[in-house]
Design an enzyme around this catalytic site. Sequence first.
Site, PDB file in Angstrom:
ATOM      1  N   ASP A  21      -1.004   3.866  -5.994  1.00  6.83           N
ATOM      2  CA  ASP A  21      -1.082   2.667  -6.833  1.00  6.83           C
ATOM      3  C   ASP A  21      -0.780   1.410  -6.017  1.00  6.83           C
ATOM      4  OD1 ASP A  21      -1.435   4.295  -9.062  1.00  6.83           O
ATOM      5  OD2 ASP A  21       0.749   4.498  -9.322  1.00  6.83           O
ATOM      6  N   LYS A 218      11.769  -3.124   9.111  1.00  9.59           N
ATOM      7  CA  LYS A 218      11.299  -1.766   9.382  1.00  9.59           C
ATOM      8  C   LYS A 218      11.851  -1.297  10.715  1.00  9.59           C
ATOM      9  CE  LYS A 218       7.297  -3.589   9.150  1.00  9.59           C
ATOM     10  NZ  LYS A 218       5.851  -3.849   9.356  1.00  9.59           N
ATOM     11  N   ASP A 243       0.505   0.108  12.351  1.00  6.93           N
ATOM     12  CA  ASP A 243      -0.034   0.436  13.675  1.00  6.93           C
ATOM     13  C   ASP A 243       1.033   1.031  14.598  1.00  6.93           C
ATOM     14  OD1 ASP A 243       1.226  -2.208  13.825  1.00  6.93           O
ATOM     15  OD2 ASP A 243       0.502  -2.227  15.897  1.00  6.93           O
TER      16      ASP A 243
END
Lengths: 294, 294
Positions: A21, A218, A243
Site C-alpha cells: 500500500d 537510516k 540503492d
Amino acid sequence: MPTQKLTGKPEELAAFIDKFDIFLFDCDGVLWQGKTLLPKTAETLAHLRTLGKRLLFVTNNSTKSRATYKTKLEELGIPCEADEIFCSAYSSAIYISRVLKLPRDKRVYVIGEAGIEEELAAEGVSHFRDEAGGIRPEDYDNFGPDEGVGVVLCGLDHEISYRKLARAYQYLRNPETVFLATNIDSTFPTHGKLFPGAGSMSAPLTYMTGRTPVSLGKPSQAMMDAIEGVLKFDRKRACMVGDRLNTDIRFGIEGGLGGTLAVLTGVSTEEEILEEGATIVPDVYLDRLCDILG
Amino acid sequence: MPTQKLTGKPEELAAFIDKFDIFLFDCDGVLWQGKTLLPKTAETLAHLRTLGKRLLFVTNNSTKSRATYKTKLEELGIPCEADEIFCSAYSSAIYISRVLKLPRDKRVYVIGEAGIEEELAAEGVSHFRDEAGGIRPEDYDNFGPDEGVGVVLCGLDHEISYRKLARAYQYLRNPETVFLATNIDSTFPTHGKLFPGAGSMSAPLTYMTGRTPVSLGKPSQAMMDAIEGVLKFDRKRACMVGDRLNTDIRFGIEGGLGGTLAVLTGVSTEEEILEEGATIVPDVYLDRLCDILG
C-alpha cells in the site's frame, strides 16, 4: 529466501506492486543521481499514485526541512507534498517531541543547519545553535553542563567549529543529556566526490565522551519509530526502495517491512547483492526504478 | 617490581638522582597547574642543573613552537633553552623530515596552528594550511587527492572547519598519503575544564577513512623516535617525570627508559598508582616534584 531480479513480465510486476500500500523511497541514487533525474522517474511515481499507492520520500539529508526538500523534488520534476517527505531533520524533531517527549523547560543544542531549526520549531521544541565563528575568550569560563539543555542534536554542519564542539562537549559530560544525531553517515556524495557527512560532525564528540549518539537516519530504527510517530501504516504492506544495502535495504529489513526493492542506479552493485554469504539481501532488485513500469 | 614512594632521606634521593643523566619532564601537572607554577619548581630544576643533569621538557601541546613555549616557561619563572623543549609540533616536524624523510617535492597539509608551521619551516618542510572560514562553492570541484601532498598532519586547531576536514579527507583517500597527528588526546585541561584536544580534530578523518593517524605525542613511541632523531642520550640513564600514568609514565616505560617518576600534582592519583593489577606503574612517585630536594 534468495534475492531475485524482477523480470519485465507485466503480471509479475503487477503482483509485486499489489503486495504493498505504501512505498518508501530513498532519493539520491534511486530517483536522481547528483542533479540529474533518472529516466522516467516522474512517470513511475505517477503510475504508483494512479494505482492508489502512498509514497514516502525517506532521506538522511539533515540540512533541509520538508518544505525545502519539497522544493528540491519539484525542481527536479517530482510533484509531491511536504507530508510525503521524511528527512532526518524532521525525524529528529519528531523523535524529540513525540518519542522522547522532551519536557517543555528543556532545550536542544543543535549542531547543524537551518532545516533542523525549522523542523524543531514546527514541533514546538525549544532549541538554539551557534553561528559560525571561532571560540571567544569568555567561552572558556561560560561554557558549562547546565543551561537547561536536555538534548544535543548533531547534523551536517558546513560551519562546524571548535566553539560548537566545545560547547556540545560540556553538555554531554552530563550523562542525563541525550545525545542524538540526524544520521551517522561518515560521508555523502556530491559533485561526483565524497564529502564529510553528519556522522563526522558527531565523531569528535563520540571520541571525547565515549558516547554513541542515537541516530535518526537510516538504517536506525529510531527513524522508523519517528515515521510511525506521525504516519499510521501496516508495515507488512510497506516496501522500502533504495540503492544502498547497508542503509536503505537494512532499514527496511530490520523494520520488518513487507518488502525491499534494490535498484542499481546508486551505490550498491549487482555483485554485492548476489554475493554469497551476504547478510543484507533485498527481496527483489531492478536495474532502474522505472523498470517497474514494465 | 612494585612502585614505591621515595622517602625524604637525602641518601635515597641522591641515589635516585645519580642513576640518571637526563630528566624528561611533562609540564602541566608537574611543573605548573593551569597558570600557577608549583612550589619550588625553579629551585628543583636549578638543583638538577647544578648536578650536571640535562633537562628536557616534553609536552603534547601542538599549538606552540619551541620558541613560543620557551617564552611561556620563562614567563612562569622557568629559565630554559629552546633546544630543551620537545613539543608535539616539533616532534612532528622532526619525524617528517628525519624519520619519514619526506621527499622535497612533497608537501604537508596542516590542520593546526602557527606553532606547527614554524617548526615545519625550521625543518625546511613544504607545507600549507587553510585559514579560517567556510567551504567555498569552487572547493567541491577543486578539492582532490593530488596536489603533491604526501602527509596530512592534524594538531589542535581552534579554527577547525568543514573546509579543512573536506580537503584533508580528499588527500587521505590516497592510501599513499601519510596520516599523522601531533597527538591523539581527546581533550586537554584549561580554565579548570576539559576542552577538545588534537585527537578530536583527527577523529572525523579517522571516522571517514577508517585510518588511524600515527601520533607524534606521548605515549606514542614515534615521539621518542623523534627525540632520538635530534638528541643522543642513553635511554638507560634517562628518567621520565609525569603526572599521567597512561601518557607520561607509559611513554617512559615503553620507551625503555631507565626510570619513571610520577608526581601527584596532576591527573593520576596515589590510589591509581597503587591499584592492584595496574599495568602501568612508575618506578617511584612523590607528592610533588620539589620533594626531590629533600
